[in-house]
Design a protein around this motif. Structure first.
Motif, mmCIF file in Angstrom:
data_model
loop_
_atom_site.group_PDB
_atom_site.id
_atom_site.type_symbol
_atom_site.label_atom_id
_atom_site.label_comp_id
_atom_site.label_asym_id
_atom_site.label_seq_id
_atom_site.Cartn_x
_atom_site.Cartn_y
_atom_site.Cartn_z
ATOM 1 N N LEU A 1 0.723 -1.215 -0.005
ATOM 2 C CA LEU A 1 0.005 0.017 0.073
ATOM 3 C C LEU A 1 1.140 1.137 0.115
ATOM 4 C CD1 LEU A 1 -2.960 -0.887 2.549
ATOM 5 C CD2 LEU A 1 -3.031 -0.269 0.132
ATOM 6 N N ALA A 2 2.145 1.230 0.821
ATOM 7 C CA ALA A 2 2.815 2.387 0.661
ATOM 8 C C ALA A 2 3.464 2.420 -0.581
ATOM 9 C CB ALA A 2 3.918 2.185 1.873
ATOM 10 N N ALA A 3 3.876 1.478 -1.287
ATOM 11 C CA ALA A 3 4.542 1.487 -2.512
ATOM 12 C C ALA A 3 3.269 2.088 -3.403
ATOM 13 C CB ALA A 3 5.037 0.099 -2.875
ATOM 14 N N ILE A 4 2.238 1.735 -3.640
ATOM 15 C CA ILE A 4 1.152 2.350 -4.489
ATOM 16 C C ILE A 4 1.027 3.655 -4.449
ATOM 17 C CG2 ILE A 4 -1.136 2.121 -5.140
ATOM 18 C CD1 ILE A 4 -1.112 -1.010 -4.259
ATOM 19 N N GLU B 1 -12.343 -2.177 1.574
ATOM 20 C CA GLU B 1 -12.753 -1.117 0.927
ATOM 21 C C GLU B 1 -12.591 0.129 1.349
ATOM 22 O OE1 GLU B 1 -16.627 -1.819 -0.790
ATOM 23 O OE2 GLU B 1 -15.781 -3.007 -2.322
ATOM 24 N N ALA B 2 -13.045 0.282 2.768
ATOM 25 C CA ALA B 2 -12.683 1.313 3.659
ATOM 26 C C ALA B 2 -11.196 1.741 3.721
ATOM 27 C CB ALA B 2 -13.365 1.351 5.159
ATOM 28 N N LEU B 3 -10.399 0.788 3.900
ATOM 29 C CA LEU B 3 -9.009 0.930 4.096
ATOM 30 C C LEU B 3 -8.332 1.433 2.550
ATOM 31 C CD1 LEU B 3 -6.011 0.886 5.509
ATOM 32 C CD2 LEU B 3 -6.017 -1.422 5.002
ATOM 33 N N ALA B 4 -8.895 0.809 1.548
ATOM 34 C CA ALA B 4 -8.493 1.016 0.171
ATOM 35 C C ALA B 4 -8.784 2.417 -0.117
ATOM 36 C CB ALA B 4 -8.983 -0.125 -0.847
ATOM 37 N N VAL B 5 -10.004 2.780 0.275
ATOM 38 C CA VAL B 5 -10.209 4.389 -0.229
ATOM 39 C C VAL B 5 -9.427 5.332 0.690
ATOM 40 C CG1 VAL B 5 -12.417 6.012 -0.159
ATOM 41 C CG2 VAL B 5 -12.574 3.671 -0.916
ATOM 42 N N ALA B 6 -9.454 5.158 1.656
ATOM 43 C CA ALA B 6 -8.562 5.877 2.672
ATOM 44 C C ALA B 6 -7.118 6.173 2.368
ATOM 45 C CB ALA B 6 -8.675 5.476 4.176
ATOM 46 N N VAL B 7 -6.362 5.110 1.777
ATOM 47 C CA VAL B 7 -5.048 5.098 1.284
ATOM 48 C C VAL B 7 -5.290 5.965 0.075
ATOM 49 C CG1 VAL B 7 -3.194 3.925 0.752
ATOM 50 C CG2 VAL B 7 -4.392 3.248 2.720
ATOM 51 N N GLY B 8 -6.254 5.447 -0.967
ATOM 52 C CA GLY B 8 -6.207 6.195 -2.262
ATOM 53 C C GLY B 8 -6.412 7.494 -2.251
ATOM 54 N N VAL B 9 -7.368 7.978 -1.483
ATOM 55 C CA VAL B 9 -7.729 9.176 -1.499
ATOM 56 C C VAL B 9 -6.457 10.124 -0.479
ATOM 57 C CG1 VAL B 9 -9.327 11.093 -0.155
ATOM 58 C CG2 VAL B 9 -10.161 9.012 -1.355
ATOM 59 N N THR B 10 -5.973 9.534 0.285
ATOM 60 C CA THR B 10 -4.842 10.387 0.831
ATOM 61 C C THR B 10 -3.705 10.382 -0.011
ATOM 62 O OG1 THR B 10 -5.490 9.341 3.170
ATOM 63 C CG2 THR B 10 -3.086 10.085 2.869
ATOM 64 N N ALA B 11 -3.255 9.140 -0.696
ATOM 65 C CA ALA B 11 -2.322 9.449 -2.124
ATOM 66 C C ALA B 11 -2.573 10.448 -3.244
ATOM 67 C CB ALA B 11 -2.386 8.188 -2.591
ATOM 68 N N HIS B 12 -4.033 10.852 -3.264
ATOM 69 C CA HIS B 12 -4.396 11.606 -4.325
ATOM 70 C C HIS B 12 -4.189 13.114 -3.797
ATOM 71 C CE1 HIS B 12 -6.817 13.234 -7.655
ATOM 72 N NE2 HIS B 12 -7.247 13.892 -6.844
ATOM 73 N N GLY B 13 -4.630 13.273 -2.325
ATOM 74 C CA GLY B 13 -4.374 14.428 -1.677
ATOM 75 C C GLY B 13 -2.952 14.953 -1.849
ATOM 76 N N VAL C 1 6.171 12.434 -1.706
ATOM 77 C CA VAL C 1 6.337 10.859 -1.948
ATOM 78 C C VAL C 1 6.586 10.208 -0.584
ATOM 79 C CG1 VAL C 1 7.706 8.834 -3.011
ATOM 80 C CG2 VAL C 1 7.176 10.915 -4.407
ATOM 81 N N ASP C 2 7.332 10.997 0.286
ATOM 82 C CA ASP C 2 7.729 10.421 1.532
ATOM 83 C C ASP C 2 6.602 10.362 2.398
ATOM 84 O OD1 ASP C 2 10.196 9.669 0.644
ATOM 85 O OD2 ASP C 2 11.182 11.475 1.777
ATOM 86 N N ARG C 3 5.959 11.573 2.543
ATOM 87 C CA ARG C 3 4.803 11.884 3.271
ATOM 88 C C ARG C 3 3.415 10.732 2.959
ATOM 89 N NH1 ARG C 3 6.284 12.294 7.626
ATOM 90 N NH2 ARG C 3 4.179 12.803 8.140
ATOM 91 N N ALA C 4 3.449 10.548 1.717
ATOM 92 C CA ALA C 4 2.374 9.615 1.378
ATOM 93 C C ALA C 4 2.654 8.300 1.773
ATOM 94 C CB ALA C 4 2.303 9.684 -0.411
ATOM 95 N N ASP C 5 3.929 7.999 1.625
ATOM 96 C CA ASP C 5 4.324 6.504 2.254
ATOM 97 C C ASP C 5 3.914 6.572 3.519
ATOM 98 O OD1 ASP C 5 6.178 4.983 3.840
ATOM 99 O OD2 ASP C 5 7.038 4.365 1.658
ATOM 100 N N ALA C 6 4.336 7.583 4.538
ATOM 101 C CA ALA C 6 4.164 7.316 5.805
ATOM 102 C C ALA C 6 2.611 7.538 6.115
ATOM 103 C CB ALA C 6 4.623 8.716 6.514
ATOM 104 N N ALA C 7 1.922 8.169 5.699
ATOM 105 C CA ALA C 7 0.510 8.313 5.528
ATOM 106 C C ALA C 7 -0.158 6.883 5.257
ATOM 107 C CB ALA C 7 -0.294 9.496 4.738
ATOM 108 N N ALA C 8 -0.020 6.287 4.122
ATOM 109 C CA ALA C 8 -0.431 4.706 4.071
ATOM 110 C C ALA C 8 -0.028 3.947 5.139
ATOM 111 C CB ALA C 8 0.200 4.300 2.621
ATOM 112 N N ARG C 9 1.113 4.194 5.792
ATOM 113 C CA ARG C 9 1.360 3.328 6.872
ATOM 114 C C ARG C 9 0.495 3.534 8.153
ATOM 115 N NH1 ARG C 9 5.978 0.116 5.565
ATOM 116 N NH2 ARG C 9 6.868 1.063 3.626
#
Length: 215
Positions: free
Chosen positions: A92-95, A153-165, A183-191
């Motif tokens: 998820l962090a890599a995506i 799905e809740a987790l996938a959407v949360a990570v996806g929307v956060t990456a988009h943000g 990039v680094d912050r998106a990784d940290a946010a996903a985790r």
């Protein structure tokens, strides 16, 4: 920094459709999604203004074609980034990292895919092109949710929307030049979302049926 105006292009017989997509990308880079037209694309290519209509009904249909190309480039980047991931958390962090890198490196494509505000019911090919991205987010999330699809799905959407943000803020300059911090912050946010996933709960029916990134 704005790219200099593209030079008049030439295309080989039979490749006008691909040439129009290429030219649309150039025009979006220069003027934004709203700033290009089929007429200008024709002028750049040195063809009659009627020529694009052999391939596209209107500018939105050309934008949809650019969006499909964008999704193909993004999915390839995601596949490369997550290939070496050790487990679903790292995946998820890599995506998320790949999503932000794509936005920074390919802004015209990102804008066409996620900023054009096209009516996707008219362009099912766009949904088909984004499906591998949705499936990548969801597959990793399922592995972390004991097979509970609603929570996944809740987790996938949360990570996806956060990456988009993070991608959007990077393009606005919110993370400084280069996009590396985003990039680094998106990784940290996903985790962080994975670590706190039990607090996410589930979404009402229907809220998870859209894009997991670029909703």
């Amino acid at each position: 920094m704005r790219r200099p105006p593209a030079k008049k292009q030439r295309y080989h017989h039979g490749d006008l459709r691909a040439a129009l997509v290429d030219t649309a990308v150039d025009l979006i880079a220069e003027r934004g999604v709203a700033g290009f037209s089929l007429a200008e694309a024709s002028r750049r290519l040195g063809v009659a203004v009627s020529a694009p209509y052999r391939h596209f009904a209107d500018r939105d249909e050309l934008l949809a074609a650019v969006g499909v190309r964008a999704c193909q480039v993004l999915v390839a980047a995601v596949d490369t980034e997550r290939a070496g991931a050790d487990g679903p958390v790292a995946e998820l962090a890599a995506i998320s990292r790949a999503y932000v890198r794509f936005a920074v490196a390919h802004r015209p494509l990102f804008d066409a895919a996620f900023g054009a505000k096209l009516d996707r019911t008219r362009y099912p090919e766009l949904d088909a092109a984004t499906r591998p991205l949705k499936e990548a987010f969801l597959a990793a999330a399922l592995a972390l949710s004991d097979g509970d699809r609603d929570r996944a799905e809740a987790l996938a959407v949360a990570v996806g929307v956060t990456a988009h943000g993070h991608a959007t803020m990077a393009l606005l300059g919110g993370f400084g030049p280069g996009g590396g911090t985003a990039v680094d912050r998106a990784d940290a946010a996903a985790r962080a979302l994975v670590a706190g996933r039990t607090a996410l709960g589930t979404y009402p029916e229907g809220m998870t049926r859209g894009d997991h990134g670029g909703r």
